[in-house]
Design a protein around this motif. Structure first.
Motif, mmCIF file in Angstrom:
data_model
loop_
_atom_site.group_PDB
_atom_site.id
_atom_site.type_symbol
_atom_site.label_atom_id
_atom_site.label_comp_id
_atom_site.label_asym_id
_atom_site.label_seq_id
_atom_site.Cartn_x
_atom_site.Cartn_y
_atom_site.Cartn_z
ATOM 1 N N LEU A 9 0.849 -1.196 0.000
ATOM 2 C CA LEU A 9 0.000 0.000 0.000
ATOM 3 C C LEU A 9 0.880 1.240 0.000
ATOM 4 O O LEU A 9 1.532 1.545 0.998
ATOM 5 C CB LEU A 9 -0.909 -0.003 1.226
ATOM 6 N N THR A 10 0.904 1.940 -1.117
ATOM 7 C CA THR A 10 1.731 3.135 -1.236
ATOM 8 C C THR A 10 0.921 4.390 -1.535
ATOM 9 O O THR A 10 1.446 5.490 -1.399
ATOM 10 C CB THR A 10 2.788 2.959 -2.349
ATOM 11 N N GLU A 11 -0.338 4.230 -1.942
ATOM 12 C CA GLU A 11 -1.130 5.389 -2.335
ATOM 13 C C GLU A 11 -2.413 5.562 -1.538
ATOM 14 O O GLU A 11 -2.980 6.648 -1.527
ATOM 15 C CB GLU A 11 -1.480 5.316 -3.825
ATOM 16 N N SER A 12 -2.901 4.513 -0.938
ATOM 17 C CA SER A 12 -4.150 4.625 -0.185
ATOM 18 C C SER A 12 -4.047 3.818 1.105
ATOM 19 O O SER A 12 -3.305 2.842 1.178
ATOM 20 C CB SER A 12 -5.341 4.148 -1.030
ATOM 21 N N PRO A 13 -4.803 4.227 2.114
ATOM 22 C CA PRO A 13 -4.779 3.487 3.379
ATOM 23 C C PRO A 13 -5.504 2.156 3.237
ATOM 24 O O PRO A 13 -6.308 1.953 2.316
ATOM 25 C CB PRO A 13 -5.503 4.423 4.346
ATOM 26 N N LEU A 14 -5.258 1.281 4.172
ATOM 27 C CA LEU A 14 -5.862 -0.048 4.181
ATOM 28 C C LEU A 14 -7.380 0.027 4.062
ATOM 29 O O LEU A 14 -7.994 -0.734 3.302
ATOM 30 C CB LEU A 14 -5.459 -0.788 5.460
ATOM 31 N N GLU A 15 -8.006 0.951 4.779
ATOM 32 C CA GLU A 15 -9.468 1.054 4.776
ATOM 33 C C GLU A 15 -10.033 1.326 3.391
ATOM 34 O O GLU A 15 -11.174 0.954 3.114
ATOM 35 C CB GLU A 15 -9.938 2.151 5.753
ATOM 36 N N ARG A 16 -9.271 1.961 2.516
ATOM 37 C CA ARG A 16 -9.738 2.223 1.144
ATOM 38 C C ARG A 16 -9.300 1.130 0.185
ATOM 39 O O ARG A 16 -10.003 0.830 -0.782
ATOM 40 C CB ARG A 16 -9.220 3.575 0.663
ATOM 41 N N ALA A 17 -8.119 0.534 0.401
ATOM 42 C CA ALA A 17 -7.604 -0.494 -0.508
ATOM 43 C C ALA A 17 -8.278 -1.845 -0.296
ATOM 44 O O ALA A 17 -8.415 -2.630 -1.228
ATOM 45 C CB ALA A 17 -6.096 -0.631 -0.328
ATOM 46 N N LEU A 18 -8.694 -2.121 0.909
ATOM 47 C CA LEU A 18 -9.233 -3.431 1.254
ATOM 48 C C LEU A 18 -10.573 -3.765 0.600
ATOM 49 O O LEU A 18 -10.741 -4.874 0.068
ATOM 50 C CB LEU A 18 -9.328 -3.547 2.775
ATOM 51 N N PRO A 19 -11.576 -2.871 0.609
ATOM 52 C CA PRO A 19 -12.890 -3.257 0.053
ATOM 53 C C PRO A 19 -12.854 -3.774 -1.390
ATOM 54 O O PRO A 19 -13.492 -4.796 -1.671
ATOM 55 C CB PRO A 19 -13.719 -1.979 0.192
ATOM 56 N N LYS A 135 4.234 -20.233 -4.185
ATOM 57 C CA LYS A 135 4.323 -19.264 -5.280
ATOM 58 C C LYS A 135 3.796 -17.928 -4.777
ATOM 59 O O LYS A 135 2.759 -17.876 -4.115
ATOM 60 C CB LYS A 135 3.525 -19.728 -6.485
ATOM 61 N N ALA A 136 4.523 -16.862 -5.100
ATOM 62 C CA ALA A 136 4.163 -15.548 -4.587
ATOM 63 C C ALA A 136 4.214 -14.502 -5.692
ATOM 64 O O ALA A 136 4.998 -14.621 -6.642
ATOM 65 C CB ALA A 136 5.113 -15.148 -3.459
ATOM 66 N N GLN A 137 3.362 -13.497 -5.538
ATOM 67 C CA GLN A 137 3.375 -12.329 -6.419
ATOM 68 C C GLN A 137 3.423 -11.086 -5.543
ATOM 69 O O GLN A 137 2.815 -11.052 -4.472
ATOM 70 C CB GLN A 137 2.122 -12.277 -7.297
ATOM 71 N N TYR A 138 4.147 -10.084 -6.042
ATOM 72 C CA TYR A 138 4.259 -8.806 -5.343
ATOM 73 C C TYR A 138 3.581 -7.742 -6.198
ATOM 74 O O TYR A 138 3.927 -7.565 -7.369
ATOM 75 C CB TYR A 138 5.737 -8.471 -5.115
ATOM 76 N N TRP A 139 2.615 -7.045 -5.625
ATOM 77 C CA TRP A 139 1.855 -5.996 -6.293
ATOM 78 C C TRP A 139 2.036 -4.689 -5.526
ATOM 79 O O TRP A 139 2.046 -4.687 -4.300
ATOM 80 C CB TRP A 139 0.370 -6.350 -6.316
ATOM 81 N N ALA A 140 2.168 -3.591 -6.259
ATOM 82 C CA ALA A 140 2.288 -2.270 -5.648
ATOM 83 C C ALA A 140 1.306 -1.319 -6.321
ATOM 84 O O ALA A 140 0.994 -1.467 -7.501
ATOM 85 C CB ALA A 140 3.711 -1.738 -5.777
ATOM 86 N N GLN A 141 0.845 -0.353 -5.551
ATOM 87 C CA GLN A 141 -0.046 0.664 -6.103
ATOM 88 C C GLN A 141 0.778 1.622 -6.949
ATOM 89 O O GLN A 141 1.835 2.078 -6.542
ATOM 90 C CB GLN A 141 -0.741 1.422 -4.985
ATOM 91 N N GLU A 142 0.254 1.912 -8.128
ATOM 92 C CA GLU A 142 0.940 2.823 -9.035
ATOM 93 C C GLU A 142 -0.110 3.531 -9.882
ATOM 94 O O GLU A 142 -0.829 2.885 -10.646
ATOM 95 C CB GLU A 142 1.894 2.019 -9.927
ATOM 96 N N GLY A 143 -0.216 4.836 -9.707
ATOM 97 C CA GLY A 143 -1.182 5.607 -10.481
ATOM 98 C C GLY A 143 -2.625 5.195 -10.222
ATOM 99 O O GLY A 143 -3.440 5.226 -11.128
ATOM 100 N N GLY A 144 -2.927 4.786 -8.984
ATOM 101 C CA GLY A 144 -4.280 4.401 -8.636
ATOM 102 C C GLY A 144 -4.656 2.980 -9.006
ATOM 103 O O GLY A 144 -5.802 2.583 -8.851
ATOM 104 N N ARG A 145 -3.704 2.217 -9.509
ATOM 105 C CA ARG A 145 -3.970 0.834 -9.919
ATOM 106 C C ARG A 145 -2.931 -0.087 -9.291
ATOM 107 O O ARG A 145 -1.863 0.346 -8.892
ATOM 108 C CB ARG A 145 -3.894 0.712 -11.437
#
Length: 152
Positions: A9-19, A135-145
């Protein structure tokens, strides 16, 4: 055997990213355990989910209720989930084991990129899980996505 997805989570807090992530899990037909480490933090998430927009309501409950087994999303503080989840979402540094991931369709680890301790903890989880063959994947917030940045 399930995979584990790490969400930085780099752009939004957990409460917004989670739903939206919970919504996608429910769309996949999965029951979800939302696991944290502290009951008070899970209470805050519970309140945030109840206060969300009506059109995006996420049916959920806190562990310890009479209807835990029927909850599509069950918020726990590490005590285990009675709703037979296919997906585990870990927040606040809650532990996830390779054995758990193997029994699930998906596990997700969400961590706050502005908290260096949380980042270091997530790196440790990545190493432990991938060493165990998960197996793992790493995802990061970038430009709202969400952007996939790495895969093991």
């Amino acid at each position: 055997m399930g995979d584990v997805f790490f969400y930085h989570l780099t752009e939004s807090p957990l409460e917004r990213a989670l739903p939206p992530l919970l919504g996608k899990a429910l769309e996949a037909g999965w029951r979800v355990e939302l696991r944290g480490r502290e009951a008070a933090a899970m209470d805050r998430l519970d309140q945030a989910l109840w206060l969300g927009a009506e059109e995006s309501f996420l049916p959920h409950g806190r562990a310890g209720g009479a209807h835990d087994a029927r909850q599509p999303v069950l918020l726990t503080a590490g005590e285990g989930a009675a709703n037979a989840p296919a997906c585990l979402m870990s927040v606040g540094g809650a532990e996830v084991s390779a054995e758990e991931v193997a029994a699930l369709s998906r596990a997700c680890v969400l961590f706050d990129g502005s908290d260096e301790a949380a980042v270091q903890h997530a790196r440790g989880q990545w190493k432990a899980l991938t060493r165990a063959g998960t197996k793992a994947q790493y995802w990061a917030q970038e430009g709202g996505r969400w952007q996939k940045k790495a895969e093991s």
